[in-house]
Scaffold this motif. Structure first.
Motif, PDB file in Angstrom:
ATOM      1  N   LEU A  25       1.067  -1.168  -0.068  1.00 11.76           N
ATOM      2  CA  LEU A  25       0.078   0.070  -0.132  1.00 11.76           C
ATOM      3  C   LEU A  25       0.702   1.290  -0.274  1.00 11.76           C
ATOM      4  N   ASP A  26       0.225   2.207  -0.134  1.00 12.18           N
ATOM      5  CA  ASP A  26       1.018   3.434  -0.099  1.00 12.18           C
ATOM      6  C   ASP A  26       0.512   4.485   0.554  1.00 12.18           C
ATOM      7  N   TYR A  27       1.673   4.474   1.214  1.00 14.18           N
ATOM      8  CA  TYR A  27       1.693   5.097   3.039  1.00 14.18           C
ATOM      9  C   TYR A  27       2.751   6.907   2.179  1.00 14.18           C
ATOM     10  N   ASP A  28       1.483   7.669   1.840  1.00 17.47           N
ATOM     11  CA  ASP A  28       1.930   9.081   1.109  1.00 17.47           C
ATOM     12  C   ASP A  28       1.941  10.199   2.593  1.00 17.47           C
ATOM     13  N   PRO A  29       3.030  10.602   2.652  1.00 16.78           N
ATOM     14  CA  PRO A  29       3.329  11.918   4.146  1.00 16.78           C
ATOM     15  C   PRO A  29       2.195  12.880   4.378  1.00 16.78           C
ATOM     16  N   GLY A  30       1.973  12.810   2.500  1.00 15.43           N
ATOM     17  CA  GLY A  30       0.799  13.979   2.375  1.00 15.43           C
ATOM     18  C   GLY A  30      -0.612  13.141   2.764  1.00 15.43           C
ATOM     19  N   PHE A  31      -0.744  12.434   3.063  1.00 15.48           N
ATOM     20  CA  PHE A  31      -2.277  11.626   3.097  1.00 15.48           C
ATOM     21  C   PHE A  31      -2.676  11.943   4.864  1.00 15.48           C
ATOM     22  N   LYS A  32      -1.614  12.274   5.599  1.00 14.46           N
ATOM     23  CA  LYS A  32      -1.621  12.303   7.359  1.00 14.46           C
ATOM     24  C   LYS A  32      -2.765  13.410   8.023  1.00 14.46           C
ATOM     25  N   LYS A  33      -3.972  12.745   8.119  1.00 17.77           N
ATOM     26  CA  LYS A  33      -4.223  13.669   8.763  1.00 17.77           C
ATOM     27  C   LYS A  33      -5.115  13.811  10.604  1.00 17.77           C
ATOM     28  N   GLY A  34      -4.256  12.771  11.180  1.00 20.31           N
ATOM     29  CA  GLY A  34      -4.675  11.943  12.962  1.00 20.31           C
ATOM     30  C   GLY A  34      -3.511  12.671  13.615  1.00 20.31           C
ATOM     31  N   ASN A  35      -3.510  12.466  14.560  1.00 22.78           N
ATOM     32  CA  ASN A  35      -2.287  12.816  15.393  1.00 22.78           C
ATOM     33  C   ASN A  35      -1.938  11.618  15.965  1.00 22.78           C
ATOM     34  N   TYR A  36      -2.079  11.141  15.245  1.00 22.49           N
ATOM     35  CA  TYR A  36      -0.833   9.508  15.871  1.00 22.49           C
ATOM     36  C   TYR A  36       0.138   9.516  15.060  1.00 22.49           C
ATOM     37  N   PRO A  37       1.307   8.293  15.785  1.00 24.19           N
ATOM     38  CA  PRO A  37       2.451   8.328  14.881  1.00 24.19           C
ATOM     39  C   PRO A  37       1.944   7.133  13.884  1.00 24.19           C
ATOM     40  N   GLY A  38       3.155   8.192  12.716  1.00 22.50           N
ATOM     41  CA  GLY A  38       3.786   6.661  12.108  1.00 22.50           C
ATOM     42  C   GLY A  38       2.462   7.253  10.404  1.00 22.50           C
ATOM     43  N   LEU A  39       2.840   6.593   9.952  1.00 26.41           N
ATOM     44  CA  LEU A  39       2.153   6.813   8.681  1.00 26.41           C
ATOM     45  C   LEU A  39       0.649   5.822   8.257  1.00 26.41           C
ATOM     46  N   LEU A  40      -0.164   6.335   7.729  1.00 29.98           N
ATOM     47  CA  LEU A  40      -1.596   5.707   7.836  1.00 29.98           C
ATOM     48  C   LEU A  40      -1.588   5.238   5.893  1.00 29.98           C
ATOM     49  N   SER A  41      -2.342   4.046   5.821  1.00 24.11           N
ATOM     50  CA  SER A  41      -2.092   3.627   4.761  1.00 24.11           C
ATOM     51  C   SER A  41      -3.433   4.486   3.295  1.00 24.11           C
ATOM     52  N   THR A  42      -3.145   4.619   1.612  1.00 24.42           N
ATOM     53  CA  THR A  42      -3.986   5.952   1.963  1.00 24.42           C
ATOM     54  C   THR A  42      -4.956   4.946   1.227  1.00 24.42           C
ATOM     55  N   ARG A  43      -5.319   3.610   1.264  1.00 26.55           N
ATOM     56  CA  ARG A  43      -6.634   3.095   1.143  1.00 26.55           C
ATOM     57  C   ARG A  43      -6.185   2.305   1.572  1.00 26.55           C
ATOM     58  N   PRO A  44      -7.653   1.109   2.541  1.00 31.35           N
ATOM     59  CA  PRO A  44      -7.527   0.317   3.571  1.00 31.35           C
ATOM     60  C   PRO A  44      -7.582  -1.007   2.871  1.00 31.35           C
ATOM     61  N   LEU A  45      -6.919  -2.028   3.708  1.00 33.94           N
ATOM     62  CA  LEU A  45      -6.712  -3.719   2.942  1.00 33.94           C
ATOM     63  C   LEU A  45      -8.012  -4.143   3.208  1.00 33.94           C
ATOM     64  N   ALA A  46      -8.912  -4.979   2.826  1.00 35.95           N
ATOM     65  CA  ALA A  46      -9.996  -5.390   2.393  1.00 35.95           C
ATOM     66  C   ALA A  46      -9.549  -6.385   2.676  1.00 35.95           C
ATOM     67  N   ILE A  47     -10.058  -7.429   4.293  1.00 32.23           N
ATOM     68  CA  ILE A  47     -10.157  -8.527   4.832  1.00 32.23           C
ATOM     69  C   ILE A  47     -11.044  -8.738   4.737  1.00 32.23           C
ATOM     70  N   GLY A  48     -11.190 -10.213   3.715  1.00 33.55           N
ATOM     71  CA  GLY A  48     -13.148 -11.173   3.109  1.00 33.55           C
ATOM     72  C   GLY A  48     -13.132 -11.366   4.774  1.00 33.55           C
ATOM     73  N   GLY A  49     -14.362 -11.158   4.996  1.00 30.72           N
ATOM     74  CA  GLY A  49     -15.425 -11.990   6.132  1.00 30.72           C
ATOM     75  C   GLY A  49     -15.088 -11.014   7.660  1.00 30.72           C
ATOM     76  N   LEU A  50     -14.375 -10.310   7.468  1.00 34.39           N
ATOM     77  CA  LEU A  50     -13.829  -9.872   8.919  1.00 34.39           C
ATOM     78  C   LEU A  50     -14.873  -9.067   9.859  1.00 34.39           C
ATOM     79  N   ASP A  51     -15.866  -8.948   9.276  1.00 33.20           N
ATOM     80  CA  ASP A  51     -17.222  -8.112  10.155  1.00 33.20           C
ATOM     81  C   ASP A  51     -17.899  -9.983  10.917  1.00 33.20           C
ATOM     82  N   ASP A  52     -18.335 -10.529  10.135  1.00 34.21           N
ATOM     83  CA  ASP A  52     -18.568 -11.994   9.950  1.00 34.21           C
ATOM     84  C   ASP A  52     -18.204 -12.159  11.641  1.00 34.21           C
ATOM     85  N   ALA A  53     -16.581 -12.147  10.693  1.00 38.26           N
ATOM     86  CA  ALA A  53     -15.373 -13.673  11.587  1.00 38.26           C
ATOM     87  C   ALA A  53     -15.125 -12.512  13.269  1.00 38.26           C
ATOM     88  N   VAL A  54     -15.585 -11.207  13.627  1.00 38.00           N
ATOM     89  CA  VAL A  54     -15.688 -10.322  14.958  1.00 38.00           C
ATOM     90  C   VAL A  54     -17.053 -10.746  15.370  1.00 38.00           C
TER      91      VAL A  54
END
Length: 201
Positions: A25-54
């Motif tokens: 994934l792309d970790y563009d520093p320009g995408f950072k919007k929050g107060n968290y440390p590090g970098l956030l991916s610019t798009r999500p990583l889909a995990i199939g069946g995640l909602d149902d599993a949780v």
């Protein structure tokens, strides 16, 4: 009642595939919007069946919480600092999937008790809130969490949920918590996690 903390090891059948997808994934520093440390991916990583599993693990149906970074990955290297510390999450239930390889794992997710109030979370019970000196949860969040977020002397660490490759950590978002320190000097040895913020379905 929902579990305060739930740890599930060996969560994904193919964690290496998820890790490789997260690193791609792309970790563009320009995408950072929050107060968290590090970098956030610019798009999500889909995990199939995640909602149902949780949902199966906690006994309540869930869906992604709108307006959050649900499903995105975060990469934090050594010495990267955020603009906030101890916090709560704006959702019904929180989750973190650790995607760091075993040989690099260290730390985890830290949970805290506020020294002045004795609280380890925003109380769900009004009587517990009144005992702590508050009659309004918003005021409690402002005066306890927001004002003291970056004041380590105001907090006592209760416990750490240790990082482990392919470990899913689920927990109440009202618990006072913070991510462990970043580490590594490049993406393949840094702190890599998949973030989950659920709403009640």
């Amino acid at each position: 009642m929902l579990p305060s903390v739930l740890i599930v090891d060996n969560f994904l059948a193919d964690p290496m595939a998820a890790r490789q997808a997260a690193l791609a994934l792309d970790y563009d520093p320009g995408f950072k919007k929050g107060n968290y440390p590090g970098l956030l991916s610019t798009r999500p990583l889909a995990i199939g069946g995640l909602d149902d599993a949780v949902a199966g693990l906690i006994g309540r149906p869930v869906r992604p919480q709108p307006g959050t970074s649900h499903g995105h990955c975060r990469l934090t290297l050594a010495r990267e600092k955020g603009r906030s510390g101890v916090h709560i999450d704006p959702c019904f239930y929180s989750g973190i999937l650790f995607l760091t390889l075993p040989e690099h794992c260290r730390g985890g997710t830290d949970f805290y008790r506020h020294r002045r109030t004795g609280l380890d979370r925003v109380p769900e019970d009004r009587l517990d809130m009144v005992r702590a000196g508050y009659d309004d949860p918003n005021r409690l969040v402002e005066e306890v969490v927001n004002q003291d977020t970056l004041k380590p002397s105001r907090w006592e660490r209760s416990f750490t949920a240790p990082m482990r490759f392919n470990r899913l950590l689920l927990f109440s978002p009202w618990m006072f918590h913070n991510s462990g320190a970043g580490f590594g000097d490049r993406p393949d040895n840094g702190r890599l996690v998949h973030l989950m913020f659920f709403a009640a379905a």
